[in-house]
Design a protein around this motif. Structure first.
Motif, short mmCIF file in Angstrom:
data_model
loop_
_atom_site.label_atom_id
_atom_site.label_comp_id
_atom_site.label_asym_id
_atom_site.label_seq_id
_atom_site.Cartn_x
_atom_site.Cartn_y
_atom_site.Cartn_z
N SER B 118 0.24 -0.84 0.19
CA SER B 118 -0.08 -0.16 0.40
C SER B 118 0.71 1.77 0.04
O SER B 118 0.13 2.28 -0.07
CB SER B 118 -1.02 -0.10 1.32
N PRO B 119 2.27 1.43 0.68
CA PRO B 119 2.60 2.65 0.59
C PRO B 119 3.15 3.42 -0.79
O PRO B 119 3.59 3.89 -1.03
CB PRO B 119 3.95 1.87 0.92
N HIS B 120 3.13 2.50 -1.91
CA HIS B 120 3.19 2.14 -3.40
C HIS B 120 2.12 3.21 -3.71
O HIS B 120 2.01 3.60 -4.58
CB HIS B 120 3.60 1.42 -4.31
N TYR B 121 0.86 3.80 -3.74
CA TYR B 121 -0.52 3.29 -4.02
C TYR B 121 -0.67 5.26 -3.57
O TYR B 121 0.37 5.39 -2.37
CB TYR B 121 -1.58 3.32 -3.43
N ASP B 122 -1.84 5.84 -4.43
CA ASP B 122 -1.90 7.71 -3.92
C ASP B 122 -3.06 7.57 -2.62
O ASP B 122 -3.17 7.92 -1.94
CB ASP B 122 -1.72 7.66 -4.65
N LEU B 123 -4.40 6.55 -2.85
CA LEU B 123 -5.05 6.10 -1.66
C LEU B 123 -5.47 4.33 -2.44
O LEU B 123 -5.15 3.78 -3.12
CB LEU B 123 -5.94 7.74 -2.24
N ALA B 124 -5.90 4.58 -0.71
CA ALA B 124 -7.00 2.87 -0.96
C ALA B 124 -7.96 3.43 -0.79
O ALA B 124 -8.40 3.58 0.45
CB ALA B 124 -7.06 1.57 -0.31
N LEU B 125 -9.41 3.44 -1.65
CA LEU B 125 -10.22 3.29 -1.45
C LEU B 125 -11.52 1.77 -1.10
O LEU B 125 -11.18 0.66 -2.08
CB LEU B 125 -10.75 3.55 -3.08
N LEU B 126 -11.58 1.62 0.08
CA LEU B 126 -12.36 0.62 0.85
C LEU B 126 -14.04 0.24 0.78
O LEU B 126 -14.19 1.31 1.30
CB LEU B 126 -11.55 0.34 2.70
N ILE B 127 -14.58 -0.38 0.44
CA ILE B 127 -15.84 -0.64 0.22
C ILE B 127 -16.16 -1.95 -0.10
O ILE B 127 -15.55 -3.00 -1.05
CB ILE B 127 -16.78 -0.07 -1.44
N PRO B 128 -17.49 -2.02 0.81
CA PRO B 128 -18.45 -1.20 1.54
C PRO B 128 -17.80 -1.57 2.97
O PRO B 128 -17.36 -2.74 3.61
CB PRO B 128 -19.71 -1.89 1.13
N TYR B 129 -18.49 -0.61 3.65
CA TYR B 129 -18.44 -0.63 5.33
C TYR B 129 -18.46 -1.97 6.23
O TYR B 129 -18.22 -2.67 7.13
CB TYR B 129 -19.25 0.55 5.85
N PRO B 130 -20.06 -2.57 5.70
CA PRO B 130 -21.12 -3.67 6.53
C PRO B 130 -19.85 -4.77 6.89
O PRO B 130 -19.82 -6.44 7.83
CB PRO B 130 -21.71 -3.61 6.62
N PHE B 131 -18.49 -5.38 5.95
CA PHE B 131 -18.19 -6.74 5.72
C PHE B 131 -16.11 -5.60 7.15
O PHE B 131 -15.45 -5.47 6.95
CB PHE B 131 -17.18 -6.88 4.54
N PRO B 132 -16.70 -6.97 8.04
CA PRO B 132 -15.22 -7.10 8.54
C PRO B 132 -13.54 -7.74 8.14
O PRO B 132 -12.66 -6.40 8.84
CB PRO B 132 -14.73 -8.66 9.75
N LEU B 133 -14.09 -7.98 6.88
CA LEU B 133 -12.43 -7.73 6.17
C LEU B 133 -11.84 -5.83 6.19
O LEU B 133 -10.90 -6.01 5.96
CB LEU B 133 -13.01 -8.19 4.72
N ILE B 134 -13.06 -5.64 5.50
CA ILE B 134 -12.55 -3.72 5.26
C ILE B 134 -12.05 -2.73 6.86
O ILE B 134 -10.90 -2.94 6.43
CB ILE B 134 -14.09 -2.86 4.80
N HIS B 135 -12.61 -3.89 7.89
CA HIS B 135 -12.21 -3.15 8.60
C HIS B 135 -10.27 -3.51 9.08
O HIS B 135 -9.44 -2.21 9.71
CB HIS B 135 -13.09 -3.91 9.87
N TYR B 136 -10.27 -4.95 8.89
CA TYR B 136 -9.09 -4.95 9.09
C TYR B 136 -7.89 -4.62 8.10
O TYR B 136 -7.13 -4.04 8.17
CB TYR B 136 -8.96 -6.46 9.28
N ALA B 137 -8.70 -4.56 6.92
CA ALA B 137 -8.13 -3.49 5.51
C ALA B 137 -7.61 -2.92 5.86
O ALA B 137 -5.99 -1.69 5.61
CB ALA B 137 -8.63 -4.14 4.46
N ALA B 138 -8.31 -2.08 6.95
CA ALA B 138 -8.20 -0.62 6.39
C ALA B 138 -6.91 -0.02 7.67
O ALA B 138 -6.12 0.34 7.04
CB ALA B 138 -8.92 0.16 7.31
N ALA B 139 -7.26 -1.10 8.90
CA ALA B 139 -5.81 -1.10 9.64
C ALA B 139 -4.60 -0.91 9.35
O ALA B 139 -3.81 -1.38 9.62
CB ALA B 139 -6.53 -2.18 10.67
N CYS B 140 -4.64 -2.15 8.15
CA CYS B 140 -3.32 -2.56 7.55
C CYS B 140 -2.87 -1.45 6.25
O CYS B 140 -1.87 -1.31 5.39
CB CYS B 140 -3.66 -4.11 6.91
N THR B 141 -3.87 -0.92 5.54
CA THR B 141 -3.71 -0.62 4.58
C THR B 141 -2.18 1.02 5.06
O THR B 141 -2.94 1.64 6.45
CB THR B 141 -4.80 0.37 4.28
#
Lengths: 187, 398
Positions: B118-141
């Protein structure tokens, strides 16, 4: 093959063999860090726990957040409201209507420790428990839907009541002012 | 700009509004010259995330897509019970809400990839909100993580993990003004870098006659397109339609296009077509007298836009702030709250074809003006400047 990759393949292999596809899950990323799936999950979970701790400083852990979805807004009590009792009950019903419990708690049974038969008995109990949960949950869901509608109705009616009460008070003040003016004009 | 799109399900045959939006948005960004990589899993089913597709890398319509495997959910019984309580709005403690996030379907491979890449990206777009995977992915980005939540008024939205996800992200991308109002007024999340971007709708090239010939439907019909499920309020639509047929007998049909269970569609005037894509789906819009969107949980509603592209008016539920907002702004349809409204609307739009055509045309103009890809992507690029700038400031601060 590195240990992390082997472990990953083992974890994923079961699922992949069930779904009929080959395991290749991001092994190169795991290989790069040398961490096993468990180590990664532990690390990310720890990061989440840190975020949760920072976020929760302003929250009351025991109370949890209000279950508000699909409910008409709870009206705030006006400063000059004459009916404090109504607002107290309203606050309580808004706070309590979603307090239902459906946790899957299966009490210990010593009979499940009997060799061979115990395992069969445990399996029967587990299936019966799931069946009971299915029916209880159906009833719970219906009750919650009804509660949500009833609380919405009471919230809306109270808001309307307070609006009308304020309007009546204003009209009374206007009327009293007109009466005073009439009295002053009359000889 | 280099953008990572993170979403649990991705692919041309994946059913779901948010998933379609993620894919088409990524494809259009790539077409505009941005580098877009999608991080996803092998899951295809909305309700039960599991490894249906193989892990690996592929390029789909200009977007590099990497699929990762999912770990099985540990204790299915307690996970499902907790999920049920959250969905139904039963009171849960903050501890239980975070426990649900921890117990969900996770992908360590994806998390490791996000940590390293992820440091190689300008931004990460995480969609949609109800999945636990999105919450953990946000913490790893490790680049600005922008949440594109597609919020609904449902149990998940009111949980503390969701409020935390939104409030602590680098930015929030929203589909409509009512979604923003919902986030601020109901969820009490006021994000300084929340931007309403919307979504681009592809032009519809439709042939009504081809649809009628292929499916053998000569009568006028009300169309529903989407998941045929109770949470989408399709049971209300079917129920109201059956009552309308008793009160006003005639040739009018209800055509349900999509997949799902739990709705009793057994009626001689209710036709189920199953999941349709491409030309058949677009032709159905053009052949319909009107499209009904009964759902009260929409953050955008692609289907009403597609219907308007075919110049067909829509009928939406009064309790859905988003679809009501679109109809009130465009004047491209009618709104119902009760059976009486619904039945009157059907009578009006089936009897007065001139009015129906005029509403359809106004809807088409609204979509062309507000939701063409150029306008939407330009809004996104302006928002991205804000998000990336904020991310750089945050990085310097740490």
């Amino acid at each position: 093959m590195m240990h992390a990759q082997r472990e990953l393949m083992a974890v994923m292999g079961k699922q992949y063999s069930e779904s009929g596809v080959s395991p290749q899950d991001g092994a190169e990323h795991l290989g790069a860090t040398g961490d096993s799936p468990n180590e990664i999950m532990t690390r990310v979970a720890a990061r989440m726990a840190e975020r949760q701790a920072a976020w929760s400083t302003t929250l009351d852990e025991a109370q949890g957040s209000a279950a508000q979805f699909g409910v008409a807004e709870f009206p705030a009590q006006p400063k000059d409201s004459g009916n404090a009792e109504l607002h107290r009950h309203l606050r309580e019903v808004n706070a309590e209507f979603a307090d239902l419990h459906n946790e899957p708690i299966l009490a210990e049974s010593p009979a499940t420790r009997v060799p061979v038969l115990g395992k069969i008995w445990a399996s029967v109990r587990q299936h019966a428990h799931e069946l009971v949960l299915f029916y209880v949950n159906r009833g719970t869901f219906h009750q919650l839907s009804v509660n949500r509608r009833l609380v919405s109705v009471v919230n809306l009616l109270t808001a309307q009541l307070e609006e009308q009460r304020a309007e009546i008070a204003q009209l009374r003040r206007d009327l009293a002012r007109h009466d005073d003016a009439d009295k002053r004009r009359s000889p | 700009m280099k953008v990572a799109v993170v979403t649990p399900r991705y692919g041309e045959h994946i059913l779901g509004g948010a998933e379609t939006m993620a894919r088409r948005f990524g494809e259009e960004l790539a077409r505009r010259g941005h580098v877009v990589h999608a991080y996803t899993t092998g899951a295809t089913n909305h309700g039960d995330l599991r490894n249906d597709l193989p892990a690996g890398v592929a390029t789909i319509n200009g977007v590099r897509v990497e699929r990762f495997g999912l770990l099985p959910i540990g204790n299915r019984l307690s996970h499902d019970a907790l999920l049920q309580r959250i969905l139904w709005g039963v009171r849960t403690t903050v501890h239980e809400q975070f426990a649900w996030i921890g117990a969900g379907a996770h992908s360590p491979g994806m998390y490791a990839a996000l940590e390293s890449q992820s440091p190689h990206y300008d931004l990460a777009l995480l969609i949609p909100y109800p999945f636990p995977l999105i919450h953990y992915a946000a913490a790893c980005t490790r680049c600005p993580a922008v949440i594109w939540p597609c919020l609904h008024d449902e149990g998940y939205a009111y949980t503390e993990p969701v409020r935390m996800l939104l409030a602590t992200s680098a930015g929030v991308q929203l589909n409509s003004l009512p979604e923003r109002e919902f986030m601020e007024q109901r969820l009490r999340v006021h994000h300084p870098r929340a931007h309403v971007v919307g979504y681009g709708v592809d032009p519809v090239r439709a042939d009504a006659a081809a649809f009628r010939a292929k499916f053998g439907i000569a009568d006028p019909f009300v169309l529903y397109s989407g998941r045929i499920e109770v949470p989408k309020n399709v049971n209300v639509l079917v129920d109201f339609f059956k009552r309308h047929k008793i009160d006003h007998p005639g040739p009018l049909k209800l055509v349900l296009m999509g997949a799902g269970t739990g709705v009793d569609t057994d009626h001689p005037d209710v036709i189920t077509l199953g999941f349709q894509t491409g030309a058949d789906k677009q032709n159905a819009y053009a052949a319909a007298t009107l499209l009904c969107q009964p759902s009260i949980n929409e953050s955008f509603s692609i289907v009403i836009m597609e219907s308007w592209q075919a110049e067909v008016p829509v009928l939406v539920h009064a309790q859905c702030a988003v679809t009501r907002h679109h109809v009130e702004r465009s004047n491209g349809g009618l709104i119902f709250a009760t059976y009486a409204d619904f039945s009157q609307a059907l009578r009006t739009l089936t009897v007065n074809s001139e009015l129906a055509r005029a509403m359809g045309a106004r809807g088409r103009d609204y979509v062309a003006r507000e939701y063409n890809w150029n306008t939407v992507l330009a809004k996104f690029e302006r928002a991205a400047e804000d998000w990336i700038g904020a991310g750089m400031i945050a990085a310097r601060a740490t």
